[in-house]
Design a protein around this motif. Structure first.
Motif, PDB file in Angstrom:
ATOM      1  N   PRO A 126      -1.010  -9.527  -0.398  1.00  0.00           N
ATOM      2  CA  PRO A 126      -1.372  -8.136  -0.654  1.00  0.00           C
ATOM      3  C   PRO A 126      -2.033  -8.000  -2.026  1.00  0.00           C
ATOM      4  CG  PRO A 126       0.987  -8.482  -0.903  1.00  0.00           C
ATOM      5  CD  PRO A 126       0.410  -9.776  -0.512  1.00  0.00           C
ATOM      6  N   PHE A 127      -3.028  -7.141  -2.062  1.00  0.00           N
ATOM      7  CA  PHE A 127      -3.757  -7.008  -3.324  1.00  0.00           C
ATOM      8  C   PHE A 127      -3.528  -5.618  -3.909  1.00  0.00           C
ATOM      9  CE2 PHE A 127      -6.405  -5.783   0.206  1.00  0.00           C
ATOM     10  CZ  PHE A 127      -6.951  -4.574  -0.188  1.00  0.00           C
ATOM     11  N   ALA A 128      -3.614  -5.541  -5.222  1.00  0.00           N
ATOM     12  CA  ALA A 128      -3.554  -4.235  -5.871  1.00  0.00           C
ATOM     13  C   ALA A 128      -4.960  -3.657  -5.777  1.00  0.00           C
ATOM     14  CB  ALA A 128      -3.137  -4.400  -7.319  1.00  0.00           C
ATOM     15  N   PHE A 129      -5.047  -2.372  -5.506  1.00  0.00           N
ATOM     16  CA  PHE A 129      -6.374  -1.798  -5.346  1.00  0.00           C
ATOM     17  C   PHE A 129      -7.224  -2.002  -6.601  1.00  0.00           C
ATOM     18  CE2 PHE A 129      -9.438   1.559  -5.937  1.00  0.00           C
ATOM     19  CZ  PHE A 129     -10.275   1.252  -4.881  1.00  0.00           C
ATOM     20  N   LEU A 139     -19.861  -2.428   2.297  1.00  0.00           N
ATOM     21  CA  LEU A 139     -19.382  -2.553   3.671  1.00  0.00           C
ATOM     22  C   LEU A 139     -18.020  -3.237   3.629  1.00  0.00           C
ATOM     23  CD1 LEU A 139     -19.739  -2.345   6.750  1.00  0.00           C
ATOM     24  CD2 LEU A 139     -20.796  -4.607   6.691  1.00  0.00           C
ATOM     25  N   LEU A 140     -17.022  -2.575   4.248  1.00  0.00           N
ATOM     26  CA  LEU A 140     -15.676  -3.130   4.276  1.00  0.00           C
ATOM     27  C   LEU A 140     -15.387  -3.571   5.704  1.00  0.00           C
ATOM     28  CD1 LEU A 140     -12.852  -3.430   2.875  1.00  0.00           C
ATOM     29  CD2 LEU A 140     -12.411  -1.090   3.593  1.00  0.00           C
ATOM     30  N   VAL A 141     -15.127  -4.867   5.899  1.00  0.00           N
ATOM     31  CA  VAL A 141     -14.820  -5.376   7.238  1.00  0.00           C
ATOM     32  C   VAL A 141     -13.363  -5.811   7.240  1.00  0.00           C
ATOM     33  CG1 VAL A 141     -15.638  -6.827   9.119  1.00  0.00           C
ATOM     34  CG2 VAL A 141     -17.169  -6.284   7.225  1.00  0.00           C
ATOM     35  N   GLU A 142     -12.505  -5.011   7.874  1.00  0.00           N
ATOM     36  CA  GLU A 142     -11.065  -5.260   7.833  1.00  0.00           C
ATOM     37  C   GLU A 142     -10.467  -4.743   9.125  1.00  0.00           C
ATOM     38  OE1 GLU A 142      -8.325  -6.354   5.485  1.00  0.00           O
ATOM     39  OE2 GLU A 142      -7.515  -5.998   7.497  1.00  0.00           O
ATOM     40  N   ASP A 143      -9.681  -5.606   9.825  1.00  0.00           N
ATOM     41  CA  ASP A 143      -9.174  -5.177  11.123  1.00  0.00           C
ATOM     42  C   ASP A 143      -7.862  -4.409  11.038  1.00  0.00           C
ATOM     43  OD1 ASP A 143      -7.883  -7.498  10.388  1.00  0.00           O
ATOM     44  OD2 ASP A 143      -7.389  -7.985  12.459  1.00  0.00           O
ATOM     45  N   ASP A 144      -7.145  -4.543   9.909  1.00  0.00           N
ATOM     46  CA  ASP A 144      -5.922  -3.757   9.787  1.00  0.00           C
ATOM     47  C   ASP A 144      -6.294  -2.362   9.294  1.00  0.00           C
ATOM     48  OD1 ASP A 144      -3.081  -3.299   9.774  1.00  0.00           O
ATOM     49  OD2 ASP A 144      -3.246  -3.306   7.585  1.00  0.00           O
ATOM     50  N   GLN A 145      -6.057  -1.380  10.184  1.00  0.00           N
ATOM     51  CA  GLN A 145      -6.560  -0.040   9.915  1.00  0.00           C
ATOM     52  C   GLN A 145      -5.990   0.553   8.632  1.00  0.00           C
ATOM     53  OE1 GLN A 145      -5.870   2.685  13.131  1.00  0.00           O
ATOM     54  NE2 GLN A 145      -7.203   4.207  12.200  1.00  0.00           N
ATOM     55  N   ARG A 146      -4.673   0.285   8.421  1.00  0.00           N
ATOM     56  CA  ARG A 146      -3.996   0.876   7.267  1.00  0.00           C
ATOM     57  C   ARG A 146      -4.630   0.356   5.964  1.00  0.00           C
ATOM     58  NH1 ARG A 146      -2.841   3.637   4.596  1.00  0.00           N
ATOM     59  NH2 ARG A 146      -0.987   4.742   3.883  1.00  0.00           N
ATOM     60  N   THR A 147      -4.847  -0.959   5.929  1.00  0.00           N
ATOM     61  CA  THR A 147      -5.446  -1.564   4.740  1.00  0.00           C
ATOM     62  C   THR A 147      -6.864  -1.042   4.536  1.00  0.00           C
ATOM     63  OG1 THR A 147      -4.216  -3.553   5.300  1.00  0.00           O
ATOM     64  CG2 THR A 147      -5.891  -3.770   3.601  1.00  0.00           C
ATOM     65  N   ALA A 148      -7.611  -0.939   5.635  1.00  0.00           N
ATOM     66  CA  ALA A 148      -8.995  -0.477   5.559  1.00  0.00           C
ATOM     67  C   ALA A 148      -9.062   0.943   4.999  1.00  0.00           C
ATOM     68  CB  ALA A 148      -9.646  -0.540   6.940  1.00  0.00           C
ATOM     69  N   GLU A 179       0.980   4.083  -2.842  1.00  0.00           N
ATOM     70  CA  GLU A 179       0.642   5.494  -2.604  1.00  0.00           C
ATOM     71  C   GLU A 179       1.809   6.399  -2.945  1.00  0.00           C
ATOM     72  OE1 GLU A 179      -2.883   5.207   0.742  1.00  0.00           O
ATOM     73  OE2 GLU A 179      -0.801   5.448   1.420  1.00  0.00           O
ATOM     74  N   ALA A 180       3.032   5.955  -2.545  1.00  0.00           N
ATOM     75  CA  ALA A 180       4.217   6.749  -2.854  1.00  0.00           C
ATOM     76  C   ALA A 180       4.328   6.932  -4.359  1.00  0.00           C
ATOM     77  CB  ALA A 180       5.460   6.079  -2.297  1.00  0.00           C
ATOM     78  N   SER A 181       4.084   5.824  -5.067  1.00  0.00           N
ATOM     79  CA  SER A 181       4.172   5.859  -6.521  1.00  0.00           C
ATOM     80  C   SER A 181       3.132   6.824  -7.098  1.00  0.00           C
ATOM     81  CB  SER A 181       3.980   4.444  -7.051  1.00  0.00           C
ATOM     82  OG  SER A 181       3.827   4.468  -8.427  1.00  0.00           O
ATOM     83  N   ASP A 182       1.923   6.810  -6.532  1.00  0.00           N
ATOM     84  CA  ASP A 182       0.870   7.725  -6.983  1.00  0.00           C
ATOM     85  C   ASP A 182       1.285   9.182  -6.769  1.00  0.00           C
ATOM     86  OD1 ASP A 182      -0.650   5.648  -7.777  1.00  0.00           O
ATOM     87  OD2 ASP A 182      -2.053   5.700  -6.071  1.00  0.00           O
ATOM     88  N   HIS A 183       1.844   9.433  -5.561  1.00  0.00           N
ATOM     89  CA  HIS A 183       2.281  10.803  -5.252  1.00  0.00           C
ATOM     90  C   HIS A 183       3.349  11.261  -6.219  1.00  0.00           C
ATOM     91  CE1 HIS A 183      -0.211  10.985  -1.835  1.00  0.00           C
ATOM     92  NE2 HIS A 183       0.503  10.179  -1.053  1.00  0.00           N
ATOM     93  N   VAL A 184       4.353  10.395  -6.411  1.00  0.00           N
ATOM     94  CA  VAL A 184       5.481  10.772  -7.251  1.00  0.00           C
ATOM     95  C   VAL A 184       5.019  11.023  -8.682  1.00  0.00           C
ATOM     96  CG1 VAL A 184       7.636   9.935  -8.237  1.00  0.00           C
ATOM     97  CG2 VAL A 184       7.189   9.654  -5.808  1.00  0.00           C
ATOM     98  N   SER A 185       4.010  10.275  -9.122  1.00  0.00           N
ATOM     99  CA  SER A 185       3.597  10.415 -10.519  1.00  0.00           C
ATOM    100  C   SER A 185       2.965  11.765 -10.802  1.00  0.00           C
ATOM    101  CB  SER A 185       2.646   9.276 -10.893  1.00  0.00           C
ATOM    102  OG  SER A 185       1.453   9.416 -10.151  1.00  0.00           O
ATOM    103  N   ILE A 237       0.835  -1.210   0.000  1.00  0.00           N
ATOM    104  CA  ILE A 237       0.000   0.000   0.000  1.00  0.00           C
ATOM    105  C   ILE A 237       0.869   1.259   0.000  1.00  0.00           C
ATOM    106  CG2 ILE A 237      -1.612   1.347   1.414  1.00  0.00           C
ATOM    107  CD1 ILE A 237      -2.816  -1.370   2.315  1.00  0.00           C
ATOM    108  N   HIS A 238       1.904   1.253   0.901  1.00  0.00           N
ATOM    109  CA  HIS A 238       2.795   2.424   0.981  1.00  0.00           C
ATOM    110  C   HIS A 238       3.457   2.693  -0.357  1.00  0.00           C
ATOM    111  CE1 HIS A 238       2.258   3.094   5.165  1.00  0.00           C
ATOM    112  NE2 HIS A 238       2.791   1.951   5.556  1.00  0.00           N
TER     113      HIS A 238
END
Lengths: 507, 225
Positions: free
Chosen positions: B102-105, B4-13, A305-311, A301-302
């Motif tokens: 890990p998934f790509a958005f 509805l998104l149910v995810e316990d890892d805050q960063r991922t959520a 996002e970093a890549s998005d910002h840099v772009s 994720i980081h």
């Protein structure tokens, strides 16, 4: 009796207890049984190989005890019979001696004529039993006899009818010979028929008893063999299930609480422990997976996002930063796929997938692999040929998805590690009661000394270290093959490599 | 769309919620299964995105509970491990799709969109049309601009999946799963190769391209804009 010829698990319909049937029969490595070291062991093995009944320990114990019983009864019967004989003979001897003494008295009173009269009279007189007499004087002149020949010297003797010259009789006779006064010699004898009758009655009784006991003993031994075979079947079936990864399987325990139940409970306790260990290992790997996946996910994720910002920036530094970030993402993905593959190999090795095995045709899997990879191979400058075209039947019990992965891993391996212009061939077939698939290439091959090693986890040949890959493709092939009780043979295609995987067929 | 998104890892959520919101969806986020169960009973969502491992009530139990309660809302599982058993377990519990971390958005978005567009079971689609490209699902034939196109069976399935999701991005993994039933990541460019073959049949002979590559995301089939 069910026959358990060469491994595999036979269903025993006679068993009172129903067991959960196993999926693929467990192949037991019979080489763990040592070779016979001497003639006796060889003889035992050959005998057991021919008869399932003799192979059963309870049956052999039953028959062994029966033989022991026969021996005991035989010895006891013989001694009893012998003692009885002896006793009867003594009685006869006593009566003969008594008779001789009576005749002695008659001689004392009435002389030899009185004796002859008495002998004649007693032959036709009130004493019905056939008696033999031989009276001779001191010069050996015969005075009276109702038998053909002299019974011989003084004393007791057992003689047969022939020696005595008795034409109408057979069997044996007992004679007591002794001197009267004036050296007259008198033999008094009696047939031993009653004794022989006794002997034959005793023998007949013994034989009937043994004949009865053999039926009883064989019947009981077969029943025992069947009963214990049922219980052994429970053990074997359970162990097969456990070996297939079903750790919930338990050996059935009867309410009797006998020695076999005790053994069963010990085995169950061992499986309990095994299950606990496996469960905790699974739990640990799930925890690790979770704990490692969460940061990997965040890293992803980081970087995104970093890549998005840099772009959004456009100077030169931003362009190189973006390139670095993309490389970092690729590395992250690589860590992830290695990790995934390790977990997958571990999961396959745990054997849990055996529970969902189904009947399948390996030829379909080769077809699909060929269909999907033929253009891919072409794109990378190779050719992929499926020699097994047409409606072939390579039926086996297995996991379709995993077997497809096995074939694809081998094909991808060939595509990856071969220079351009290589021919890759898929093939398959049935040999006896096995089915096999092979993937052959004309590439650089693998030196013989490394062929075992490449199946190990994360092992990579020196020349492949620079190419991208997890080093887990072939260990996954091995894990999948092991799960299906298959065997992998890597051979020289001269040039190139031929990988053949063989499974036991179900069709 | 209400998700509805149910995810316990805050960063991922946060990351997923932000992205879905930017894509025009309304997103509620919860971090445990119990609350999610209660929430689903009150609010009607169009798609649920559920993490497998959750504190309190795990994702599997949550989905089983929802299905038992008669809720048919499509569910996407987010799983930490892409093990065969995990996937099968998830789908058997009643989930409609799964996605490995890990998934790509973009992957999540593509799958959410595909789920929300799934036709109700009663409606049988027999024809698919994108611009002048026409697919007859019964006769299993393809035509473009009145010209018959010869397709291999699996090329037909590939085109069908793309056409059912026309105007949306379909990811590589979605194609691997839906067309070839591959639930593992091939180390070679399987999808790219087959897409390129399909392209030579449905696009090359014609003036305008319908099948587009969306960089880093996947493929999209749509009429010329």
């Amino acid at each position: 009796m069910p026959t358990h010829a060469t491994g595999g698990i036979a269903t025993n319909p006679a068993c009172a207890v129903r067991f959960e049937e196993t999926g693929a029969p467990l192949v037991v490595d019979r080489r763990q049984c040592p070779e016979p070291a001497n003639l006796w062991q060889l003889m035992l093995r050959e005998t057991y190989a021919r008869s399932s009944l003799l192979r059963s320990t309870p049956f052999r114990i039953g028959m062994g005890f029966w033989l022991l019983f026969c021996l005991t009864v035989g010895i006891a019967g013989y001694s009893f019979h012998h003692a009885l004989q002896q006793q009867a003979l003594e009685r006869i001897d006593e009566s003969l001696q008594a008779r001789h003494a009576v005749i002695g008295k008659i001689y004392d009173n009435d002389g030899v004529d009185g004796v002859v009269d008495y002998l004649i009279a007693s032959k036709e007189g009130p004493m019905r039993e056939p008696l033999g007499f031989y009276l001779a004087d001191a010069q050996g002149e015969l005075r009276y006899s109702n038998i053909g020949a002299s019974p011989g010297d003084v004393g007791l003797a057992t003689l047969d009818a022939n020696t005595l010259g008795i034409e109408s009789g057979d069997g044996e006779y007992r004679f007591f010979t002794s001197l009267l006064k004036d050296d007259y010699i008198l033999s008094v004898g009696k047939g031993l028929n009653p004794l022989e009758d006794l002997r034959s009655i005793a023998l007949r009784c013994l034989l009937w008893a043994l004949a009865g006991s053999v039926l009883l003993a064989v019947g009981a031994a077969i029943w025992l063999a069947r009963y214990y075979n049922c219980r052994m079947y429970g053990f074997r079936n359970t162990m097969s299930l456990v070996a297939e990864g079903n750790l919930a399987a338990r050996v059935p325990v009867t309410p009797a609480m006998d020695d076999i139940d005790d053994l069963a409970m010990h085995i169950n306790a061992a499986v309990d422990r095994l299950k606990d260990n496996v469960d905790s290992i699974r739990q640990v790997s799930t925890d690790i997976a979770h704990d490692l996946k969460t940061p990997l996910n965040r890293l992803h994720i980081h970087l995104n996002e970093a890549s998005d910002h840099v772009s959004t920036l456009s100077d030169e530094a931003a362009v190189s930063a973006r390139a670095s970030l993309e490389e970092a993402m690729v590395e992250g993905d690589h860590i992830n796929s290695t990790f995934e593959a390790l977990l997958r190999v571990a999961q396959i090795e745990s054997g849990a997938r055996r529970a969902s095995f189904e009947q399948l045709n390996l030829a379909d899997i080769l077809d699909l692999a060929h269909e999907v990879y033929e253009p891919v191979a072409e794109e990378s400058g190779h050719t992929l040929v499926n020699r097994l075209s047409g409606a072939s039947e390579l039926s086996m019990l297995g996991d379709r998805e995993l077997l497809l992965q096995l074939v694809i891993n081998l094909v991808e391996n060939a595509i990856h590690h071969c220079p351009d212009g290589v021919n890759i061939e898929l093939d398959g077939g049935v040999t006896g009661d096995t089915v096999w698939v092979s993937v052959t290439d004309t590439g650089p091959g693998i030196p013989a000394e490394y062929r075992e090693k490449v199946l190990q986890r994360l092992y990579r040949l020196e020349r492949s270290r620079t190419t991208r890959g997890t080093g887990l493709g072939l260990s996954m092939v091995k894990a999948i093959s092991d799960l299906h009780a298959g065997s992998i043979v890597m051979s020289d295609n001269d040039p190139g490599l031929k990988v053949t995987v063989t499974f036991s067929s179900s069709g | 769309m209400h998700i509805l998104l149910v995810e316990d890892d805050q960063r991922t959520a946060e990351y997923a919620a932000k992205g879905l919101t930017e894509a025009g969806h309304v997103v509620d986020t919860l971090d445990n299964g119990r609350e999610a169960m209660a929430q689903c009973m009150q609010t009607e969502y169009e798609v649920l995105v559920v993490d497998r491992m959750l504190p309190g009530m795990d994702g599997l139990a949550l989905v089983k509970g929802l299905r038992a309660a008669g809720l048919k809302t499509p569910v996407i599982f987010l799983t930490a491990v892409s093990g065969v058993d995990d996937r099968v377990e998830g789908l058997e519990a009643g989930a409609d799709d799964y996605l490995t971390k890990p998934f790509a958005f973009s992957e999540l978005l593509a799958r959410v969109n595909a789920l929300s567009r799934r036709p109700a079971a009663s409606v049988e689609v027999t024809h698919l049309n994108v611009a002048d490209l026409e697919l007859d699902l019964l006769k299993r034939t393809a035509r473009r601009g009145g010209v018959n196109i010869e397709l291999q069976p699996r090329e037909f399935t590939l085109l069908e999946v793309l056409m059912r999701n026309s105007d949306r991005v379909v990811s590589r993994t979605m194609l691997l799963e839906q067309v070839w039933d591959f639930h593992f990541d091939p180390k070679t460019s399987v999808v790219e190769t087959h897409i390129s073959r399909l392209r030579t049949k449905i696009d090359k002979p014609f003036d305008q391209a319908l099948l587009h590559t969306v960089r880093n995301l996947g493929y999209s089939l749509h009429a010329p804009r």
